[in-house]
Motif scaffolding. Structure first.
Motif, PDB file in Angstrom:
ATOM      1  N   ASP A 122       8.957  10.984   1.748  1.00 37.88           N
ATOM      2  CA  ASP A 122      10.063  11.925   1.541  1.00 37.88           C
ATOM      3  C   ASP A 122       9.571  13.368   1.547  1.00 37.88           C
ATOM      4  OD1 ASP A 122      12.670  10.249   0.409  1.00 37.88           O
ATOM      5  OD2 ASP A 122      10.745   9.256   0.054  1.00 37.88           O
ATOM      6  N   SER A 123      10.228  14.207   2.326  1.00 36.45           N
ATOM      7  CA  SER A 123       9.901  15.632   2.465  1.00 36.45           C
ATOM      8  C   SER A 123       8.501  15.868   3.036  1.00 36.45           C
ATOM      9  CB  SER A 123      10.048  16.368   1.127  1.00 36.45           C
ATOM     10  OG  SER A 123      11.393  16.352   0.696  1.00 36.45           O
ATOM     11  N   GLU A 127      12.166  14.627   6.685  1.00 36.34           N
ATOM     12  CA  GLU A 127      12.566  15.940   6.184  1.00 36.34           C
ATOM     13  C   GLU A 127      13.476  15.861   4.951  1.00 36.34           C
ATOM     14  OE1 GLU A 127      12.633  18.898   9.907  1.00 36.34           O
ATOM     15  OE2 GLU A 127      14.069  17.245  10.137  1.00 36.34           O
ATOM     16  N   GLN A 128      13.891  14.670   4.573  1.00 41.77           N
ATOM     17  CA  GLN A 128      14.837  14.515   3.468  1.00 41.77           C
ATOM     18  C   GLN A 128      14.199  13.771   2.286  1.00 41.77           C
ATOM     19  OE1 GLN A 128      15.528  13.372   6.662  1.00 41.77           O
ATOM     20  NE2 GLN A 128      16.671  15.203   7.276  1.00 41.77           N
ATOM     21  N   GLU A 129      14.945  13.750   1.173  1.00 42.43           N
ATOM     22  CA  GLU A 129      14.659  12.896   0.023  1.00 42.43           C
ATOM     23  C   GLU A 129      15.697  11.776   0.047  1.00 42.43           C
ATOM     24  OE1 GLU A 129      12.328  13.049  -2.447  1.00 42.43           O
ATOM     25  OE2 GLU A 129      11.315  14.834  -1.639  1.00 42.43           O
ATOM     26  N   SER A 188       9.880  14.542  10.379  1.00 42.21           N
ATOM     27  CA  SER A 188       9.350  15.904  10.406  1.00 42.21           C
ATOM     28  C   SER A 188       8.687  16.164  11.752  1.00 42.21           C
ATOM     29  CB  SER A 188       8.340  16.112   9.277  1.00 42.21           C
ATOM     30  OG  SER A 188       8.969  16.012   8.017  1.00 42.21           O
ATOM     31  N   ASP A 277       3.802  16.435  -0.609  1.00 43.55           N
ATOM     32  CA  ASP A 277       4.500  17.668  -0.985  1.00 43.55           C
ATOM     33  C   ASP A 277       4.765  17.810  -2.469  1.00 43.55           C
ATOM     34  OD1 ASP A 277       7.888  17.188  -1.380  1.00 43.55           O
ATOM     35  OD2 ASP A 277       6.598  15.523  -0.787  1.00 43.55           O
TER      36      ASP A 277
END
Length: 329
Positions: A122-123, A127-129, A188, A277
């Protein structure tokens, strides 16, 4: 390093790698940490710069003026610049901020190309959670996203925050997970290229996540990861119960997975790379030979060796000295 202004020097103390790189003191003489740092700083170093666009001659010249003596092109958007001694981190960071570049600084004696990659999902790879996306479908998106943000910053206990957020999903149909996968998740930039290229070069690639198997399994397949690890949502009938099955995969478990892989593969930690991240990625980032913070929270960026804030995940290939012509698209 959520922004270039928060870039910190590499987290690994010079004394931690001195044994592998420097002769031991003989007799009663002691080598102080400052002595080791000074000696390491005088060794040849490589600065890798990566741009979101093609590099220009004036841009490269700006970095060589910091003391670089030769330039090796890695691709139209990346280059290695060699220094007789380590460049000053803050000066490089300031220049990178001005140009919107990502960078990494390596001792020439480092194991540059890695044989094991472990990445958060995630992230990072996506690109999302995923949990936030599920919560949005359940009508509690803003509340859950606020808890996610605090947990990823290290302000909340990860397991407690996970349980709190998942509890808000009680009664949500399992089909919501399929909807999120199909409609809301995007890889991503550079994710597929990074994994395909590492696989082609014989490295092992593992996706680890404090998120959920139903998402991680599919993302691992799409990117080509060789293995994956994730948490499991409890399901009753065709609905989520609002609980996570034990044991919960968090910060310590991510580091344990990396350490087990190192042992099983017969590698040294210097031959590994970790990408993440959030605060729950700190363990694996600190344990790896090259810890990379990807668009990360400040606490994670401060613990990493390098950051990717302006370009894509393919920058992690450039950081290893791999040329663009060797990338697998």
């Amino acid at each position: 390093m959520a922004s270039a202004l928060t870039i910190s020097p590499p987290r690994r103390a010079a004394s931690e790698s001195a044994a592998a790189d420097l002769p031991l003191a003989v007799g009663p003489a002691m080598t102080s940490a400052s002595d080791i740092h000074n000696r390491l700083s005088r060794m040849p170093h490589i600065l890798t710069i990566v741009s979101p666009r093609d590099l220009t001659t004036p841009q490269i010249a700006a970095f060589t003026q910091l003391g670089g003596h030769s330039v090796y092109e890695l691709g139209p958007d990346a280059a290695d610049i060699r220094f007789a001694e380590a460049p000053v981190w803050d000066e490089v960071a300031q220049l990178a901020t001005e140009h919107g570049f990502d960078f990494a600084i390596h001792d020439e004696a480092d194991v540059r190309e890695k044989k094991f990659l472990q990445a958060d999902m995630d992230s990072t790879i996506i690109e999302q959670e995923c949990l936030d996306e599920l919560a949005d479908l359940a009508g509690v998106g803003a509340e859950v996203a606020a808890v996610t943000e605090r947990a990823m910053r290290g302000e909340l206990d990860f397991e407690a925050a996970l349980n709190e957020r998942v509890a808000r999903l009680e009664g949500l149909p399992v089909t919501a997970c399929e909807d999120v996968l199909r409609e809301r998740l995007t890889l991503s930039p550079g994710a597929r290229t990074l994994i395909a290229s590492m696989n082609a070069r014989g490295a092992k690639t593992v996706l680890v996540s404090g998120g959920f198997e139903i998402f991680v399994r599919e993302i691992a397949r799409l990117c080509g990861f060789q293995a994956h690890h994730a948490n499991l949502l409890e399901i009753s009938g065709d609905r989520l119960t609002g609980r996570v099955l034990r044991p919960i995969l968090g910060r310590e478990a991510k580091a344990d997975i990396l350490n087990r892989e190192v042992t099983a593969l017969g590698l040294s930690h210097a031959e590994t790379m970790a990408l993440g991240d959030g605060a729950n990625d700190l363990g694996m980032i600190e344990a790896s030979g090259l810890g990379i913070a990807y668009k990360a929270k400040p606490v994670t960026a401060a613990a990493a060796d390098a950051a990717i804030n302006h370009t894509g995940l393919h920058a992690a290939l450039y950081f290893q000295g791999i040329r663009a012509e060797e990338f697998i698209a």
